[in-house]
Enzyme design. Structure first.
Site, mmCIF file in Angstrom:
data_model
loop_
_atom_site.group_PDB
_atom_site.id
_atom_site.type_symbol
_atom_site.label_atom_id
_atom_site.label_comp_id
_atom_site.label_asym_id
_atom_site.label_seq_id
_atom_site.Cartn_x
_atom_site.Cartn_y
_atom_site.Cartn_z
ATOM 1 N N GLU A 113 35.024 -94.221 11.803
ATOM 2 C CA GLU A 113 35.214 -95.651 11.594
ATOM 3 C C GLU A 113 34.637 -96.151 10.281
ATOM 4 O O GLU A 113 35.071 -97.168 9.777
ATOM 5 C CB GLU A 113 34.678 -96.466 12.786
ATOM 6 C CG GLU A 113 33.206 -96.317 13.048
ATOM 7 C CD GLU A 113 32.762 -97.122 14.291
ATOM 8 O OE1 GLU A 113 33.593 -97.485 15.137
ATOM 9 O OE2 GLU A 113 31.554 -97.375 14.391
ATOM 10 N N GLY A 130 28.470 -91.378 13.637
ATOM 11 C CA GLY A 130 28.066 -92.758 13.845
ATOM 12 C C GLY A 130 27.456 -93.355 12.588
ATOM 13 O O GLY A 130 27.051 -92.640 11.668
ATOM 14 N N VAL A 131 27.409 -94.692 12.577
ATOM 15 C CA VAL A 131 26.910 -95.437 11.426
ATOM 16 C C VAL A 131 25.385 -95.407 11.409
ATOM 17 O O VAL A 131 24.753 -95.536 12.462
ATOM 18 C CB VAL A 131 27.372 -96.913 11.517
ATOM 19 C CG1 VAL A 131 27.067 -97.648 10.232
ATOM 20 C CG2 VAL A 131 28.846 -96.993 11.846
ATOM 21 N N GLY A 132 24.791 -95.259 10.245
ATOM 22 C CA GLY A 132 23.344 -95.417 10.137
ATOM 23 C C GLY A 132 22.695 -94.284 9.371
ATOM 24 O O GLY A 132 23.351 -93.340 8.925
ATOM 25 N N SER A 133 21.389 -94.401 9.227
ATOM 26 C CA SER A 133 20.657 -93.443 8.408
ATOM 27 C C SER A 133 20.705 -92.040 9.001
ATOM 28 O O SER A 133 20.846 -91.055 8.281
ATOM 29 C CB SER A 133 19.203 -93.903 8.267
ATOM 30 O OG SER A 133 19.143 -95.105 7.526
ATOM 31 N N GLY A 179 31.861 -98.430 17.926
ATOM 32 C CA GLY A 179 32.934 -97.476 18.186
ATOM 33 C C GLY A 179 32.471 -96.222 18.897
ATOM 34 O O GLY A 179 33.280 -95.323 19.136
#
Lengths: 489, 489
Positions: free
Chosen positions: A295, A268-271, A389
């Site tokens: 993604e 997943g996106v992020g820190s 996503g």
């Protein structure tokens, strides 16, 4: 119009503008946008979004009531400037910036949050909105094609769906970016073909997005970088989550025959996601290849590529920090063979996540004792961000892993009952926190709850969770649930 | 072993038993089952399940603690006899009969409820259970193959996963049943091929399920019909739901370009689903073909075939009434060209539901004002039935429709907030009740809530729902939610 790219037709693009195109100022292009238009825009992972036209709309004194539909997250021109100017009436399918989010939470902007993989076809079939004007960023444009910038997102579908097209030609990104792009546009039902991608790193399209030349009304020239991600440094909890994840992956590789030859991951996106990637570098994979099918490309993936640990990476966005973009732009050729950007309809597609056996690793706001995951809302009411996503990958993964710290600011993220469910017990396989792993597969609700409390919750929160569980079990039934105390802090 | 069928290898099967097979009594076959074995069994839609061996196990005086994993719902021998004998310790992935359900609700049987489409590969990779013994019903068997009976379910994957195989050879079903079967077994990740099915009615396999001959320990001969479905007559509310559905489908066909040439439907299992099929017969479809791509063939589909309304029907089970089975068995050739039975890994597969543009129509227990759907639990605690294939279809459909009466026994099925979510707001497009339609696509939470209250709820319940909504909206935030009154009746 062609339904998909077919080989590298026409070869590489070597100039920014090809043909006799309607070059215009941003203000002039903004005039093509009606006051209550539905704009379908480029952008995913907060990069590759149009900038000059949204800013011109925000700076105008028009009474705008726009619907803005993107591929995923977009940058400040839409999410801050246009939102603060009061120009946004409706937003789909993702948001993560305070200016827009606050207005959504105040009821000033309507927000709908479908899974991102299917946005392209849903816009093309008019199921969600009726697309008026497409505004998309490109690094090169011709009479019936454009080359996307730092993300592809849903641009191929959106330019096909809209009545009018405005292209922002951004000269700040190197033309060599085209080497990452693999544009294949799936057809519409019924009886469309399977996507002919037989391996995560394969290419089946070309760098160009095609459009109907009749729709092109303006090309606006810009020269500016994306407002890139800023990752915080990993916390001690992040590092502990990463260590738990590494141990779980090591055990799962030993056990799961579908992981005998290759480990295919999505983060997943992020820190936290970025921090978790470092866990993979230390993992003893034996002879297995490591492959990324997700993604977004984050900085952590460039590190793995530099270290020779990663065989290939597929995504729809270069969601890098400013340093990461500098690194990539300084020598695109170094990464272009191994990194592929695809439309989000392909990068996130159920059929491909399923076929490639992706192990999906996504974060969450909280997980409840039934294994339901909340990724988007606090207290069942306040929006933090869209589902993005995460559902596309969780639902179709070989193994879906939700990774999160057990507590943040002394508040447990393992909760009795979440009032907002983004991923149901049917789709959630494994929970990983800084305290341990709960493998929920094959377990009934009480077994799940006990694994979550005893393995995943912070020790300081276990007693109150046990109390809830004991009380709920006394009420009887399959799922331990007590409406009287379900939402107690 | 072969990963899939490849044409009609070997031609039609013309005898029940081929080769030197270990024919045994049910009691002797039951001795191959260990006291705490994991049994993986045939059966879907309550038909095609093994009967004699579960009954022999139930009749024994052994202290059994079995895990039983099926494709979908199975009949009384497992769900009643074995459950009442105390032999079931764990059950996956579906249940709908009181004897088993009551024990699940009493905490005596652990129950886990994954989506059915992916059960085959999850069992083959050992993700959910470690399969000991496969017990499957067949209409013919050879040394390394069998022909399934009235359902295919997950039989191809389960016989590949188990250490031992017991076949129940049932002579009560005509051998001509093989003409419905199209057995293709998808490979395991990574890099498996797309399923080469280019149209819903196409055939890509053969009637035989292959197995490793070393695993076959017993063939038990039986001669008995399935305990078939009993459908109640449609109620007035069912008829009104059907009328609303018909109007919605007519409007959607006009609007949606992916429905210009063909209407491809899936209906959920049960009396309401069966009643809704009649709505389709009266629908003015213009030149469009009508096609069914779902998980079960119900009586209503035979009516549509008899009327010449339906071009083809694909499923994994013949979930018919006794009358329906009689009708089919009396003249299998009449339906065999138009009806195809596939493994549930194919009939319910995300990639195919997506490619074919299926309009999915499933029922539910309740829908909340955010558009979350509860299909499985009352009061958040008590299990009614599993999620089955509803998630496979809802999540990947061109349009996902949840159809239900607005109220049952004066209790509204449109509720403020459901404590059990099986299908999230991200996956639910349209709600249809006997009072009207709420098209939730593109709408924010407050708009969704208003559409559900004003269009779908029964008039007598609207005022209290409005009161809840008003109070929840006063609390602020994106989703109207008030934990203090969320579960008030």
């Amino acid at each position: 119009m062609r339904e998909s790219g077919a080989g590298h037709e026409g070869g590489p693009v070597d100039q920014r503008l090809t043909g006799d195109l309607p070059v215009a100022s941003a203000a002039a292009a903004a005039d093509y946008v009606g006051d209550d238009d539905t704009l379908v825009v480029s952008g995913f992972g907060s990069v590759g979004d149009p900038k000059a036209v949204p800013e011109a709309l925000a700076a105008s004194d028009r009474d705008l009531s726009l619907t803005v539909v993107s591929g995923g997250s977009v940058g400040p021109p839409i999410e801050v400037d246009l939102a603060e100017a009061g120009g946004l009436a409706r937003r789909l399918p993702f948001t993560n910036k305070a200016a827009t989010r606050d207005r959504i939470n105040a009821g000033e902007i309507a927000f709908h949050d479908p899974h991102v993989a299917r946005m392209g076809e849903r816009v093309r079939t008019g199921a969600l909105v009726d697309a008026d004007t497409a505004v998309v960023e490109a690094i090169a444009v011709g009479e019936d094609w454009l080359v996307p910038a730092t993300s592809i997102g849903q641009t191929p579908a959106y330019v096909a769906a809209a009545d009018r097209l405005v292209v922002e030609l951004n000269r700040a990104h190197p033309l060599a970016l085209q080497r990452f792009h693999d544009v294949y546009r799936p057809g519409l039902p019924p009886d469309r073909d399977p996507i002919p991608l037989s391996a995560p790193g394969e290419r089946i399209g070309d760098p160009r997005v095609r459009f109907d030349p009749e729709t092109l009304v303006a090309v606006v020239e810009t020269d500016r970088r994306d407002a890139t991600y800023e990752f915080r440094d990993p916390t001690a909890a992040d590092e502990a989550v990463a260590a738990t994840l590494r141990d779980f992956l090591a055990a799962e590789m030993e056990r799961n025959p579908a992981l005998a030859d290759r480990l295919t991951l999505q983060f997943g996106v992020g820190s936290l996601g970025n921090a978790l990637m470092s866990a993979v570098a230390d993992l003893d994979r034996g002879d297995r290849d490591l492959v990324y099918f997700g993604e977004v490309i984050q900085d952590g993936l460039l590190d793995l590529l530099d270290a020779g640990e990663l065989a290939s990476a597929s995504a729809t966005s270069l969601a890098l920090s400013a340093d990461g973009q500098d690194r990539l732009f300084a020598d695109p050729g170094r990464y272009a063979d191994d990194v592929t950007l695809r439309p989000a309809s392909v990068s996130n597609r159920a059929a491909l996540v399923d076929r490639f056996g992706v192990v999906a690793i996504n974060s969450a706001l909280e997980v409840d004792l039934s294994g339901n995951v909340n990724s988007t809302h606090i207290d069942g009411r306040r929006l933090v961000g869209g589902v993005g996503g995460s559902g596309d990958f969780n639902r179709n993964a070989l193994v879906s892993i939700t990774a999160l710290p057990a507590a943040v600011d002394d508040r447990s993220r393992i909760v009795p009952h979440t009032p907002h469910v983004d991923h149901t017990e049917h789709d959630v396989d494994v929970i990983v926190t800084d305290h341990g792993v709960a493998d929920l597969r094959g377990k009934g609700p009480t077994e799940r709850a006990e694994a979550l409390v005893e393995n995943c919750a912070a020790p300081v929160h276990r007693e109150s969770l046990r109390d809830y569980l004991d009380g709920a079990r006394e009420r009887g039934g399959h799922v331990p649930f007590d409406p009287g105390s379900a939402f107690d802090p």
